[in-house]
Design a protein around this motif. Structure first.
Motif, mmCIF file in Angstrom:
data_model
loop_
_atom_site.group_PDB
_atom_site.id
_atom_site.type_symbol
_atom_site.label_atom_id
_atom_site.label_comp_id
_atom_site.label_asym_id
_atom_site.label_seq_id
_atom_site.Cartn_x
_atom_site.Cartn_y
_atom_site.Cartn_z
ATOM 1 N N VAL A 158 9.789 7.047 -7.677
ATOM 2 C CA VAL A 158 9.750 7.123 -6.208
ATOM 3 C C VAL A 158 9.451 5.749 -5.588
ATOM 4 N N PRO A 159 8.379 5.054 -6.007
ATOM 5 C CA PRO A 159 8.181 3.698 -5.470
ATOM 6 C C PRO A 159 9.335 2.759 -5.824
ATOM 7 N N GLY A 160 9.875 2.897 -7.034
ATOM 8 C CA GLY A 160 10.961 2.015 -7.451
ATOM 9 C C GLY A 160 12.215 2.213 -6.620
ATOM 10 N N VAL A 161 12.580 3.460 -6.355
ATOM 11 C CA VAL A 161 13.785 3.738 -5.559
ATOM 12 C C VAL A 161 13.594 3.261 -4.116
ATOM 13 N N LEU A 162 12.421 3.524 -3.547
ATOM 14 C CA LEU A 162 12.162 3.062 -2.180
ATOM 15 C C LEU A 162 12.235 1.536 -2.109
ATOM 16 N N GLU B 83 -4.345 5.832 2.812
ATOM 17 C CA GLU B 83 -3.964 4.833 1.814
ATOM 18 C C GLU B 83 -2.723 4.059 2.233
ATOM 19 N N PHE B 84 -1.944 4.610 3.172
ATOM 20 C CA PHE B 84 -0.766 3.908 3.688
ATOM 21 C C PHE B 84 -1.133 2.880 4.753
ATOM 22 N N SER B 85 -2.376 2.855 5.190
ATOM 23 C CA SER B 85 -2.788 1.997 6.304
ATOM 24 C C SER B 85 -2.379 0.540 6.064
ATOM 25 N N PRO B 86 -1.715 -0.093 7.042
ATOM 26 C CA PRO B 86 -1.329 -1.504 6.883
ATOM 27 C C PRO B 86 -2.517 -2.408 6.582
ATOM 28 N N ALA B 87 -3.699 -2.050 7.080
ATOM 29 C CA ALA B 87 -4.888 -2.867 6.818
ATOM 30 C C ALA B 87 -5.194 -2.943 5.326
ATOM 31 N N ASN B 88 -4.933 -1.857 4.606
ATOM 32 C CA ASN B 88 -5.163 -1.859 3.163
ATOM 33 C C ASN B 88 -4.248 -2.857 2.458
ATOM 34 N N LEU C 262 7.187 -0.536 7.490
ATOM 35 C CA LEU C 262 7.539 0.524 6.541
ATOM 36 C C LEU C 262 6.323 1.365 6.182
ATOM 37 N N THR C 263 5.238 0.720 5.806
ATOM 38 C CA THR C 263 4.050 1.482 5.396
ATOM 39 C C THR C 263 3.415 2.198 6.585
ATOM 40 N N PHE C 264 3.511 1.611 7.783
ATOM 41 C CA PHE C 264 2.961 2.278 8.968
ATOM 42 C C PHE C 264 3.768 3.539 9.291
ATOM 43 N N ALA C 265 5.099 3.457 9.156
ATOM 44 C CA ALA C 265 5.948 4.626 9.403
ATOM 45 C C ALA C 265 5.645 5.737 8.399
ATOM 46 N N LEU C 266 5.454 5.378 7.146
ATOM 47 C CA LEU C 266 5.123 6.378 6.132
ATOM 48 C C LEU C 266 3.763 7.006 6.414
ATOM 49 N N MET C 267 2.821 6.214 6.878
ATOM 50 C CA MET C 267 1.502 6.754 7.198
ATOM 51 C C MET C 267 1.611 7.811 8.297
ATOM 52 N N LEU C 268 2.372 7.506 9.349
ATOM 53 C CA LEU C 268 2.540 8.475 10.437
ATOM 54 C C LEU C 268 3.236 9.741 9.948
ATOM 55 N N ALA C 269 4.219 9.583 9.056
ATOM 56 C CA ALA C 269 4.942 10.744 8.542
ATOM 57 C C ALA C 269 4.031 11.632 7.696
ATOM 58 N N PHE C 270 3.236 11.025 6.828
ATOM 59 C CA PHE C 270 2.383 11.805 5.931
ATOM 60 C C PHE C 270 1.212 12.452 6.667
ATOM 61 N N PHE C 271 0.898 11.982 7.849
ATOM 62 C CA PHE C 271 -0.150 12.622 8.639
ATOM 63 C C PHE C 271 0.310 13.976 9.197
ATOM 64 N N ARG C 272 1.601 14.206 9.257
ATOM 65 C CA ARG C 272 2.137 15.435 9.854
ATOM 66 C C ARG C 272 2.042 16.601 8.855
ATOM 67 N N GLY D 135 0.820 -1.208 0.000
ATOM 68 C CA GLY D 135 0.000 0.000 0.000
ATOM 69 C C GLY D 135 0.852 1.257 0.000
ATOM 70 N N ALA D 136 2.095 1.158 0.514
ATOM 71 C CA ALA D 136 2.995 2.314 0.527
ATOM 72 C C ALA D 136 3.358 2.729 -0.893
ATOM 73 N N PHE D 137 3.669 1.763 -1.745
ATOM 74 C CA PHE D 137 4.040 2.089 -3.127
ATOM 75 C C PHE D 137 2.827 2.612 -3.905
ATOM 76 N N PHE D 138 1.668 2.033 -3.629
ATOM 77 C CA PHE D 138 0.419 2.489 -4.235
ATOM 78 C C PHE D 138 0.155 3.945 -3.857
ATOM 79 N N ALA D 139 0.300 4.255 -2.566
ATOM 80 C CA ALA D 139 0.032 5.617 -2.086
ATOM 81 C C ALA D 139 1.056 6.604 -2.620
ATOM 82 N N LEU D 140 2.329 6.211 -2.715
ATOM 83 C CA LEU D 140 3.355 7.122 -3.221
ATOM 84 C C LEU D 140 3.088 7.483 -4.681
ATOM 85 N N GLY D 141 2.669 6.500 -5.478
ATOM 86 C CA GLY D 141 2.284 6.802 -6.851
ATOM 87 C C GLY D 141 1.093 7.733 -6.895
ATOM 88 N N GLY D 142 0.140 7.528 -5.975
ATOM 89 C CA GLY D 142 -1.025 8.400 -5.902
ATOM 90 C C GLY D 142 -0.663 9.817 -5.500
#
Length: 384
Positions: free
Chosen positions: A141-145, A288-293, A170-180, A80-87
């Motif tokens: 961006v998703p490819g480099v990550l 969209e970064f949610s681990p549940a997704n 990884l995706t949970f950390a990105l979710m917390l970061a993007f919430f800021r 979901g992290a790569f999906f969200a980064l593309g979004g």
């Protein structure tokens, strides 16, 4: 050899049929939206076109998971992290396209930056007013990550459940970061209020149909790329890694290189899916970064049939279609139904929907055996 040739011909025929079905859908849906009168039973409303487009994006995301899980044994719970980064990459371009038409009328800064008192555009937003640059970032961006993450994870020989947990972290950390808010991506609200793409109004039916067709084309290309990979010699090595990684390494193959390649390719496909998803739903936010997704995507692949590619597409469409219906009828129990579906598929349909369609799902025999046991137990109670 003859048996192998017959299997190859069957797979090729199935792939051609799948691509023809995608072509037919790409033609029929826009025609039924634009040409069929609104009062007709065969008319597809505009919201239906966007909904189907969202399903197609989810199908491409599921395809990316099936490529690494079904054929290489890499169970990622963070795609979901790569999906969200593309979004977000697409959303940043759409925000720059708004220009002075925003609520605050600033020609450079997006509305949320004006609201938060930002004085200048952050450096990482520069370039997104050019569509080719945005396209590059959608895959880069998703490819480099994925490359950086995979380089350390695979070289350290992290596998199995440990790798799954790390991808989820990884995706949970990105979710917390993007919430800021100070990250510069819109905080809780994310990016929204898009106006147009390439000069075409996103609210027009023709634009919605164009995005739907673009999603179908992306799915067809993604499927073709995945099929080419899994049918190649490298694909055979991937399957060997999935089934016996230690033995494959002992034979002299650079296992880490193969895993890194397919992981990066999968992440780029997920990024494209996210980029097409954003303009069709009209928003991209940290949820969209949610681990549940990411876990839910794995369920789609399991339902459709792991290691089949087409099954991943079917699973995504079936589960999300059911989700749309049941969240309207029984919103409180949908998550329980999803969990029961995953357990049921694991027990009775180990090869998913595709296994049942091909007659090798094993589900019928297991259900029959279960019924026989229940019948025997009932008979025993009656005799006692």
């Amino acid at each position: 050899m003859a048996h192998s040739s017959l299997i190859g011909q069957a797979v090729a025929a199935r792939s051609q049929a799948f691509l023809l079905v995608l072509l037919a859908i790409a033609v029929l849906v826009p025609v039924m939206n634009l040409a069929v009168p609104a009062g007709s039973f065969f008319h597809i409303p505009s919201y239906g076109v966007s909904l189907f487009g969202k399903y197609v994006c989810y199908a491409l995301l599921a395809l990316s998971i099936d490529l690494i899980w079904g054929y290489c044994g890499i169970l990622s719970l963070g795609h979901g992290a790569f999906f969200a980064l593309g979004g977000y990459a697409m959303g940043m371009h759409l925000m720059r396209e708004i220009g002075p038409r925003g609520v605050y009328g600033d020609p450079i800064l997006p509305d949320f930056m004006v609201f938060l008192n930002w004085k200048e555009l952050p450096w990482f937003w520069h370039g997104f007013d050019f569509f080719p640059f945005a396209l590059l970032m959608i895959v880069a961006v998703p490819g480099v990550l994925a490359f950086v993450f995979g380089w350390f994870a695979f070289r350290s020989r992290v596998t199995g459940v440990y790798l799954s947990i790390i991808t989820q972290a990884l995706t949970f950390a990105l979710m917390l970061a993007f919430f800021r808010n100070e990250m510069g991506f819109g905080g809780n609200n994310g990016l929204t209020d898009f106006k147009d793409i390439l000069g075409f109004d996103l609210q027009r039916d023709t634009t919605r149909c164009g995005l739907f067709v673009a999603s179908i084309v992306a799915l067809g290309l993604g499927y073709s790329i995945c099929r080419f990979v899994v049918r190649s010699k490298a694909g055979k090595v991937l399957v060997a890694i999935r089934d016996a990684e230690s033995r494959t390494r002992f034979l002299g193959y650079r296992v880490e290189g193969y895993k890194l390649f397919v992981f990066v390719l999968s992440a780029m496909l997920a990024g494209v899916a996210g980029a097409l998803y954003t303009p069709q739903v009209g928003i991209i936010n940290p949820s969209e970064f949610s681990p549940a997704n990411s876990i839910e995507v794995v369920v789609w692949v399991a339902v459709g049939g792991r290691g089949t590619l087409i099954g991943a597409v079917l699973g995504a469409i079936i589960v999300n279609g059911a989700k749309t219906l049941f969240t309207g009828w029984f919103p409180e129990i949908w998550l329980f139904a999803l969990g029961a579906l995953f357990v049921g598929v694991t027990l009775f349909m180990p090869k998913g929907v595709m296994g049942l369609l091909r007659g090798d799902g094993g589900g019928g025999a297991k259900i029959k055996l279960l019924l026989e046991k229940l019948g025997a137990a009932r008979t025993g109670r009656m005799l006692r």
